[in-house]
Design an enzyme around this catalytic site. Structure first.
Site, short mmCIF file in Angstrom:
data_model
loop_
_atom_site.label_atom_id
_atom_site.label_comp_id
_atom_site.label_asym_id
_atom_site.label_seq_id
_atom_site.Cartn_x
_atom_site.Cartn_y
_atom_site.Cartn_z
N ARG A 90 0.82 -1.22 0.00
CA ARG A 90 0.00 0.00 0.00
C ARG A 90 0.85 1.27 0.00
O ARG A 90 0.34 2.36 -0.27
CB ARG A 90 -0.94 -0.02 1.20
CG ARG A 90 -1.91 -1.20 1.19
CD ARG A 90 -2.65 -1.32 2.51
NE ARG A 90 -3.62 -2.41 2.52
CZ ARG A 90 -3.33 -3.66 2.86
NH1 ARG A 90 -2.09 -4.00 3.20
NH2 ARG A 90 -4.27 -4.59 2.84
N ASN A 122 -4.89 4.79 1.76
CA ASN A 122 -3.62 4.15 2.07
C ASN A 122 -2.41 4.99 1.66
O ASN A 122 -2.52 5.84 0.78
CB ASN A 122 -3.54 2.80 1.33
CG ASN A 122 -4.41 1.76 1.99
OD1 ASN A 122 -4.40 1.61 3.20
ND2 ASN A 122 -5.18 1.04 1.19
N ARG A 153 -10.47 -9.99 8.65
CA ARG A 153 -9.94 -11.07 7.82
C ARG A 153 -9.36 -12.19 8.68
O ARG A 153 -9.49 -13.37 8.35
CB ARG A 153 -8.90 -10.51 6.86
CG ARG A 153 -9.52 -9.64 5.77
CD ARG A 153 -8.50 -8.88 4.96
NE ARG A 153 -9.16 -8.16 3.86
CZ ARG A 153 -8.67 -7.10 3.25
NH1 ARG A 153 -7.51 -6.59 3.65
NH2 ARG A 153 -9.33 -6.52 2.27
N HIS A 177 -1.37 -1.21 8.84
CA HIS A 177 -2.27 -1.80 7.85
C HIS A 177 -1.42 -2.06 6.60
O HIS A 177 -1.48 -1.35 5.61
CB HIS A 177 -3.42 -0.86 7.54
CG HIS A 177 -4.37 -1.39 6.49
ND1 HIS A 177 -4.95 -2.63 6.55
CD2 HIS A 177 -4.82 -0.81 5.34
CE1 HIS A 177 -5.71 -2.81 5.49
NE2 HIS A 177 -5.65 -1.72 4.73
#
Length: 305
Positions: A90, A122, A153, A177
């Site tokens: 990202r 992001n 997830r 992240h």
């Protein structure tokens, strides 16, 4: 009280967030802003058509920064997903996200907005830190979806592996992240039972499934939208209703000296507190590594013109 939410950036994620807001009746007024004014207007018309079949009504406002003065929440979803690097990095979006923030920040500040800013764009943790430095607001008012989706997830992967309902899986993914995130297995429980009671599991494979979940989707769709829109709407709803609900999200950690993915109680003022976790020594090391990664990537963003 009129529940007012703004969404800046009406691409795949922004419009899915808007659709979720409207169909779930989470906002009374929804302000859609995009640098392509005709796109925001078209999406608003499409959403307006959908309301004929809904039991709720949401007033839709297009490209009006002044209307954000009354908003409880603004969700920032602008960016260029095409810049995500191979393997799902990202940080490929650093330049495009910085450009988008630089364009929006002055207008957001001038609008009189006094609510909570939730960043989706992001690299999320880097963007949250950059927003905090650029705007100079109380850090508790600026947060990001962070490892909220990664935690979703992880819960899905664990539920599928153990054959349980994912609603019964609790625990957190922490850190960036991105690639340096990790599952804090010491926090993972199935109802009141620690995951370690389930015998030998391939924890590395389960953690990788949550880390690479977005990339698996991106390789085919070239974007992700449903999961991230859902967590953003949940966080926004918690702020609007002063729910005092805990999420793993990108927010300030005084000890780490950076905004990073960790649990936060969200309410009307944004981040109200950060519940402490009894992490293992190995997990603390992973967390510190992830914090260092975010700091390095933030320095990269700050160095750009």
């Amino acid at each position: 009280m009129t529940r007012t939410v703004g969404i800046i950036g009406i691409g795949h994620v922004g419009v899915t967030t808007a659709y979720t807001m409207v169909t779930k009746g989470l906002a009374d007024r929804l302000i859609l802003i995009d640098k392509q004014a005709d796109r925001a207007a078209a999406e608003a018309l499409d959403l307006a058509d959908a309301q004929a079949g809904l039991p709720t009504f949401t007033q839709l406002i297009v490209n009006d920064y002044a209307a954000l003065a009354d908003a409880e929440v603004v969700i920032f979803a602008a960016g260029d997903i095409s810049q995500v690097a191979a393997g799902g990095d990202r940080n490929g979006e650093i330049a495009s996200t910085k450009l988008a923030i630089d364009e929006v920040a002055p207008q957001l500040a001038q609008s009189g907005f006094a609510g909570v800013l939730i960043d989706i764009s992001n690299p999320c943790d880097v963007a949250v830190n950059y927003w905090q430095q650029l705007l100079g607001w109380k850090r508790q008012r600026i947060l990001g979806t962070g490892t909220g989706l990664d935690t979703y997830r992880m819960r899905r992967a664990v539920a599928e592996k153990l054959g349980v309902n994912l609603a019964d899986v609790r625990g957190y993914n922490l850190g960036e992240h991105g690639a340096s995130q990790f599952t804090a297995w010491s926090t993972v429980y199935i109802n009141s039972t620690a995951i370690t009671a389930y015998g030998a599991l391939d924890y590395a494979a389960l953690a990788e499934a949550s880390r690479q979940g977005g990339w698996q989707i991106f390789k085919t769709k070239h974007y992700t939208n449903y999961g991230i829109a859902t967590i953003a709407c949940e966080m926004a709803a918690a702020v609007i209703s002063d729910a005092r609900r805990v999420f793993p999200c990108a927010c300030w950690d005084e000890t780490a000296g950076i905004s990073i993915g960790h649990p936060a109680m969200l309410g009307r003022a944004g981040v109200l507190s950060n519940p402490e976790l009894a992490l293992t020594a190995a997990e603390k090391t992973q967390y510190q590594h992830s914090a260092a990664t975010i700091k390095a990537n933030l320095a990269t963003m700050q160095a750009l013109p």
